[in-house]
Scaffold this motif. Structure first.
Motif, PDB file in Angstrom:
ATOM      1  N   TYR A  45      -6.473  25.272 -79.232  1.00  0.00           N
ATOM      2  CA  TYR A  45      -6.360  27.167 -79.505  1.00  0.00           C
ATOM      3  C   TYR A  45      -5.930  26.881 -81.311  1.00  0.00           C
ATOM      4  N   ASN A  84      -6.002  22.393 -69.019  1.00  0.00           N
ATOM      5  CA  ASN A  84      -6.692  23.970 -67.898  1.00  0.00           C
ATOM      6  C   ASN A  84      -6.025  23.216 -66.817  1.00  0.00           C
ATOM      7  N   GLU A 135     -15.425  32.157 -67.490  1.00  0.00           N
ATOM      8  CA  GLU A 135     -15.054  30.717 -67.749  1.00  0.00           C
ATOM      9  C   GLU A 135     -13.565  30.792 -68.075  1.00  0.00           C
ATOM     10  N   ASN A 136     -13.067  29.412 -67.361  1.00  0.00           N
ATOM     11  CA  ASN A 136     -11.722  29.209 -67.455  1.00  0.00           C
ATOM     12  C   ASN A 136     -11.156  29.328 -68.884  1.00  0.00           C
ATOM     13  N   ILE A 137     -11.083  30.672 -69.759  1.00  0.00           N
ATOM     14  CA  ILE A 137     -10.114  30.579 -70.991  1.00  0.00           C
ATOM     15  C   ILE A 137      -9.414  31.807 -71.197  1.00  0.00           C
ATOM     16  N   GLN A 138      -8.635  31.488 -72.130  1.00  0.00           N
ATOM     17  CA  GLN A 138      -7.021  32.755 -71.799  1.00  0.00           C
ATOM     18  C   GLN A 138      -8.012  33.419 -73.840  1.00  0.00           C
ATOM     19  N   TYR A 164      -5.908  27.221 -61.307  1.00  0.00           N
ATOM     20  CA  TYR A 164      -7.068  27.876 -62.212  1.00  0.00           C
ATOM     21  C   TYR A 164      -6.757  29.005 -63.232  1.00  0.00           C
TER      22      TYR A 164
END
Lengths: 113, 116
Positions: free
Chosen positions: A35, A92, B102-105, A98
């Motif tokens: 990020y 993650n 999808e596992n995106i924040q 999750y």
């Protein structure tokens, strides 16, 4: 719990120089996300790496995931002033956690014109 | 797509008052939202995971009675800092993941809280 160590904490470069930030873990990572947070802003997702040895590119940014899935790096070629910000890696965890991210400490990049 | 709106962006309050921060997913449903706290030039510290229709899961050391989280719908989670004190001054950021995606924040813009 899982910890992701990120170095360096700060990096000052001249515009045009390259920049690299590293993330390391003592245990195998299920995946790694990167990020970017601009000064005064919020984190924005850049990329996710899942496979051992994976390499992905986004223009001047190159992301790598180590063969043992214990480290990752973000490399910026020929930095520009728009690259200024804090770069975070994050794992993650998956499973029952999750979606839950464990962030590295972040690398604050300053680019001098 | 995947826009998260957080409100207010900045709040200044007196010690002892409560402050509510809203986090909305504008164009997607979010079964799970996350609340973070960030100190200057430091990383994001996860405070709690907010699950729609159930109680939030708090991280170790975070007082659930002080930081009340409500996730009443698939697009809204709120964080209430109760009886705020100067040490609660910080940057609070929420994030959300797309249900089934999808596992995106995706992060909100954050709320800077200053308690006088």
């Amino acid at each position: 719990g899982q910890q992701v160590m990120q170095i360096p904490q700060y990096q000052h470069v001249q515009e045009g120089e390259d920049f690299t930030t590293y993330c390391n873990s003592s245990t195998t990572l299920s995946n790694i996300q990167w990020y970017k947070q601009r000064p005064g802003g919020h984190p924005v997702f850049l990329i996710q790496l899942v496979k051992s040895g994976e390499v992905k590119k986004q223009k001047r940014l190159t992301f790598q995931f180590g063969e043992a899935k214990k480290n990752s790096s973000l490399h910026i070629t020929a930095t520009q002033t728009t690259d200024v910000g804090t770069y975070f890696c994050a794992e993650n965890a998956g499973g029952t956690s999750y979606g839950k991210l464990t962030f590295g400490q972040g690398t604050i990049l300053t680019v001098h014109p | 797509g995947a826009v998260v709106s957080q409100h207010p962006s900045r709040v200044i309050c007196k010690s002892g008052t409560s402050v509510k921060i809203e986090c909305r997913s504008l164009d997607f449903q979010a079964t799970t939202m996350f609340w973070y706290r960030q100190f200057p030039k430091q990383s994001l510290m996860l405070m709690a995971t907010s699950n729609e229709g159930s109680k939030a899961t708090y991280e170790q050391g975070v007082e659930k009675d002080k930081f009340l989280i409500n996730h009443a719908s698939l697009t809204l989670s709120t964080l209430t800092v109760t009886s705020a004190h100067p040490e609660d001054s910080s940057f609070y950021i929420c994030s959300a993941t797309v249900s089934g995606g999808e596992n995106i924040q995706y992060f909100g813009a954050g709320t800077r809280l200053s308690v006088l």
